[in-house]
Design a protein around this motif. Structure first.
Motif: not given
Length: 453
Positions: A363, A367, A381-382, A384-385, A388-389, A408
């Motif tokens: 991370d 973004l 972005l993908p 980052q998702v 963080r997920g 967040w």
């Protein structure tokens, strides 16, 4: 009248491995089967991968520090202190409590998960002037320190001092160093807009590493993507370079460059806890050599895992491969070693630790991220998702998940805040103030203590 003495299971360390082991033991062992005790200087479990976001103020410190005393259902006795030696023959763990008192804790089964310490080298001035990123206190201090450098630069009338205050050096091109540089660079980049007297061009971040590549575990393409993101943010990356010496207001690189700075952040890897050296058993680069069941050969009832143990990596065909010191392994090993401890107690066969790699996530704040879940390369972005997920799902309690998600969301809407606590910025908080590696006993001191105790 017969008195039934329950066997005692002693777990050392409250990281991913230790807490994972304790919680599984509590769920799967009957209260009449064993007594459980946990040795830890702090009564919380720290989610280490998110420390850079605490340092940059995206997350509050308490959001990633999960209390071990929050629930009344846990029956493990917490011993507030640190293990400083283990006598395998006498089955005694020597503990220095936070009060300073040294006590002998006897055990029938022991699980060693003391984690790691910051790896340092014999570099002049390093431990006196560098700051680490291994503990919650260091992350909180570092945030205060960085913000105070902007304030001091703004107050200074000396151009040379102002420039030095606004230069920052991060050593270590692994996950910790890369994320720390990325997150703190975003903090200073946003904060300087609130300082009209400061020229944003004076703020310079340097990320250096002796290795030829940044985060080589990610592969060439993702590693290069991470470098491009950092360089676009204005971070100067130097590979094949380290620190020759460190002073209070300047750092000398091994390529001869001298950088005037008051901020040297050292994240150049970790080393196994010095506790492992007190056992007098075989080690692999400081990590205790254990079997694939995470037991110590020749010593029934002794287990080790996590950063402090050289656990064979059965998922790889390479001879002698050991599991890397990552949170992903520690969490899995904690549960697995608990099952093996229970099997040992009940006279059942133990099973080897075999894992399936879930991938890597980095991370970089905002973004920006690079991730490799199950071998699939992702950016932006993908990624980052996914990053963080993964971190969010790995948090142990719902309370922690809510706090992190809220932080967040607030940061995404309101941006960074630039308020320092003022409690730590003027105090001494260098590597030598946090790494108490001289606290451990020698094997001879341990034997003398257990024989007389």
């Amino acid at each position: 009248m017969d008195i039934v003495v329950r066997p005692k299971i002693l777990v050392v360390g409250a990281g991913f491995a230790g807490v994972g082991c304790v919680r599984r033991l509590e769920r799967k062992l009957g209260s009449d089967e064993a007594d459980l005790a946990l040795v830890t200087p702090f009564s919380y479990q720290l989610y280490l991968p998110l420390l850079p976001q605490v340092a940059s103020g995206v997350l509050t410190p308490q959001s990633i520090a999960v209390s071990l005393r929050r629930s009344r259902k846990y029956r493990t006795r917490i011993i507030p202190g640190g293990a400083i030696g283990v006598d395998l023959k006498a089955k005694v763990c020597v503990v220095r409590k936070i009060t300073g008192e040294i006590v002998n804790e006897r055990y029938d089964h022991i699980v060693l998960a003391p984690g790691s310490v910051t790896r340092t080298f014999d570099i002049p001035g390093l431990t006196d002037h560098a700051r680490g990123m291994k503990t919650l206190a260091e992350a909180a201090y570092l945030r205060d320190h960085v913000i105070s450098q902007l304030d001091l630069a703004d107050a200074s009338q000396d151009e040379a001092e102002r420039a030095a205050r606004l230069q920052f050096v991060v050593v270590g091109g692994g996950y910790a160093g890369t994320e720390t540089a990325a997150c703190l660079r975003r903090l200073t980049q946003n904060a300087v807009k609130r300082y009209p007297r400061l020229d944003p061009k004076l703020i310079k971040w340097h990320l250096i590493d002796i290795a030829p590549k940044l985060m080589p575990e990610l592969g060439d393409k993702l590693g290069q993507s991470a470098q491009e993101i950092l360089r676009k943010r204005g971070i100067d990356i130097s590979l094949g370079v380290s620190i020759a010496k460190a002073g209070p207001d300047e750092v000398t690189f091994t390529d001869g460059r001298v950088v005037p700075t008051h901020t040297l952040i050292w994240t150049a890897g970790v080393a196994a806890s010095p506790l492992m050296a007190t056992l007098g058993a075989e080690t692999v680069k400081g990590r205790l050599a254990v079997s694939s069941e995470m037991s110590l050969p020749g010593h029934p009832g002794v287990f080790a895992l996590g950063d402090a143990a050289a656990v064979p990596d059965e998922a790889k065909d390479t001879e002698g491969a050991i599991c890397p010191p990552t949170a992903q392994h520690a969490m899995r090993q904690g549960k697995h070693v608990a099952d093996n401890v229970i099997a040992s107690l009940r006279g059942q066969p133990m099973t080897p630790y075999v894992h399936k790699d879930l991938g890597l996530v980095v991370d970089l704040g905002g973004l920006d991220a690079v991730s490799k879940p199950l071998g699939v390369e992702l950016r932006g972005l993908p990624a980052q998702v996914v990053a963080r997920g993964y971190h969010w799902s790995a948090l142990r309690t719902n309370v922690a998940k809510v706090r992190v998600a809220t932080n967040w969301a607030l940061n995404a809407v309101a941006g960074h805040d630039f308020v320092g606590t003022g409690l730590l910025s003027r105090s001494s908080a260098k590597l030598r103030d946090f790494e108490h590696t001289n606290a451990y006993l020698t094997p001879e001191q341990i034997r003398e203590r257990t024989e007389n105790g």
